[in-house]
Design a protein around this motif. Structure first.
Motif, PDB file in Angstrom:
ATOM      1  N   UNK A   3      35.580  40.354  24.357  1.00 29.34           N
ATOM      2  CA  UNK A   3      34.441  39.524  24.760  1.00 29.34           C
ATOM      3  C   UNK A   3      34.550  39.146  26.234  1.00 29.34           C
ATOM      4  N   UNK A   4      35.739  38.732  26.645  1.00 30.46           N
ATOM      5  CA  UNK A   4      35.956  38.370  28.044  1.00 30.46           C
ATOM      6  C   UNK A   4      35.668  39.557  28.953  1.00 30.46           C
ATOM      7  N   UNK A   7      31.917  40.110  29.358  1.00 29.66           N
ATOM      8  CA  UNK A   7      31.350  39.153  30.304  1.00 29.66           C
ATOM      9  C   UNK A   7      31.726  39.499  31.732  1.00 29.66           C
ATOM     10  N   UNK A   8      32.976  39.932  31.921  1.00 33.90           N
ATOM     11  CA  UNK A   8      33.477  40.299  33.246  1.00 33.90           C
ATOM     12  C   UNK A   8      32.651  41.445  33.822  1.00 33.90           C
ATOM     13  N   UNK A  10      29.629  42.428  32.884  1.00 29.82           N
ATOM     14  CA  UNK A  10      28.251  41.979  33.121  1.00 29.82           C
ATOM     15  C   UNK A  10      28.140  41.232  34.446  1.00 29.82           C
ATOM     16  N   UNK A  11      29.076  40.332  34.682  1.00 31.78           N
ATOM     17  CA  UNK A  11      29.077  39.555  35.921  1.00 31.78           C
ATOM     18  C   UNK A  11      29.250  40.449  37.134  1.00 31.78           C
ATOM     19  N   UNK A  12      30.183  41.401  37.019  1.00 31.94           N
ATOM     20  CA  UNK A  12      30.478  42.297  38.137  1.00 31.94           C
ATOM     21  C   UNK A  12      29.287  43.188  38.462  1.00 31.94           C
ATOM     22  N   UNK A  14      26.146  42.506  37.903  1.00 29.11           N
ATOM     23  CA  UNK A  14      25.144  41.665  38.566  1.00 29.11           C
ATOM     24  C   UNK A  14      25.525  41.414  40.019  1.00 29.11           C
ATOM     25  N   UNK A  15      26.815  41.166  40.241  1.00 24.90           N
ATOM     26  CA  UNK A  15      27.298  40.876  41.590  1.00 24.90           C
ATOM     27  C   UNK A  15      27.073  42.071  42.519  1.00 24.90           C
ATOM     28  N   UNK A  18      23.547  42.216  43.676  1.00 25.94           N
ATOM     29  CA  UNK A  18      23.289  41.206  44.701  1.00 25.94           C
ATOM     30  C   UNK A  18      23.898  41.631  46.037  1.00 25.94           C
ATOM     31  N   UNK A  19      25.118  42.158  45.999  1.00 26.25           N
ATOM     32  CA  UNK A  19      25.813  42.543  47.236  1.00 26.25           C
ATOM     33  C   UNK A  19      25.026  43.594  48.011  1.00 26.25           C
TER      34      UNK A  19
END
Lengths: 155, 142
Positions: A3-4, A7-8, A10-12, A14-15, A18-19
């Motif tokens: 699970x972690x 999430x990691x 997914x966050x990356x 998205x990041x 943005x970058x």
């Protein structure tokens, strides 16, 4: 652990999206700033700012806050009040405006990347900042710009 | 004419990388936290709790997580939550516009106060704008 990791990733992901936008944007902003575009923007905004009671000294912190963020704009306005360049009432108008509308480029890009339309991110914020500041300018009493006591109280 | 040189490009790149790093420090942990919320069932409880109120804003209960992380932490945390949840574009739009007015309150309200505007007054203005526009968008957006 699975699970972690999910999430990691997914966050990356998205990041990364943005970058890809933020880095080119910062280059454009840097070029704009070094070519004095901030001053040009400030001159352009002189007339609409006059309507909400801001002179050149009061308008510049707003332009800075809108482009770079509330911390920079607030720093300028604190300094301007301290040196007597703007009065407490003008500081209140500026404070109202920049509390609602600041870091417009960064905030807008962030949510635009996530799928929100640019116009809805910018127009309501600027419009309401302007309306609220106008209300404060017209109806706030007891904050006379020539009142030395108030000036010192803010300082 | 605009003057452009290598130093400006380098400085802009550095600022961009710095922003991305600052963003990542919040976005990635938030996305992980929300993933844990979802797996543990906590997300469902929060969703059920706030669903009736979020309905006024045209939002599902889950979106409460986005609003809270934006109001109290910052927009990066809200972005991380959006990435980890399955919101519709309408919901993302409403949350984003609402959060534009009102965010990072724990940091920004004291800044406003230092700049000469009372804390309570700025808080009310920002929250009122946020809720009013959220309600309006919930009604207006298809």
């Amino acid at each position: 652990m699975n699970i972690l990791w999910e999430g990691f990733v997914q966050g990356l992901r998205g990041l990364w999206t943005v970058a890809l936008i933020v880095i080119p944007l910062m280059i454009v902003l840097e070029i704009g700033e070094r070519n004095g575009l901030l001053q040009k923007l400030n001159r352009l905004m002189a007339r609409p700012f006059k309507v909400i009671g801001l002179g050149e000294e009061g308008a510049f912190p707003v332009v800075v806050a809108v482009v770079f963020g509330i911390t920079y704009g607030s720093g300028l306005i604190i300094n301007h009040v301290r040196t007597g360049k703007v009065g407490p009432k003008e500081a209140r108008v500026v404070g109202t405006f920049i509390a609602i509308a600041h870091a417009l480029i960064e905030d807008t890009i962030l949510f635009w990347v996530l799928g929100a339309p640019i116009l809805l991110l910018v127009v309501p914020r600027v419009l309401l900042a302007y309306i609220m500041s106008y209300i404060v300018y017209r109806f706030s009493s007891g904050l006379n710009s020539s009142d030395r006591d108030n000036l010192q109280a803010v300082d | 004419m605009l003057e452009v040189n290598r130093e400006m490009v380098w400085k802009g790149t550095k600022t961009g990388l710095h922003t991305t790093w600052e963003l990542g420090k919040v976005v990635v942990p938030t996305a992980m936290l929300v993933a844990v919320f979802r797996a543990s069932g906590l997300l469902d409880s929060i969703t059920a709790l706030f669903a009736p109120y979020m309905g006024y804003l045209g939002l599902s209960g889950e979106a409460a997580i986005v609003l809270f992380s934006g109001y109290f932490v910052n927009l990066y945390a809200a972005a991380g939550s959006i990435m980890a949840l399955n919101l519709t574009i309408k919901e993302i739009t409403i949350c984003s516009v609402m959060l534009g007015f009102c965010h990072s309150l724990l940091v920004e309200l004291p800044i406003s106060q230092k700049a000469g505007s009372p804390l309570g007054y700025i808080f009310i203005i920002r929250l009122a704008c946020s809720l009013a526009v959220g309600w309006l968008l919930g009604v207006v957006l298809p």
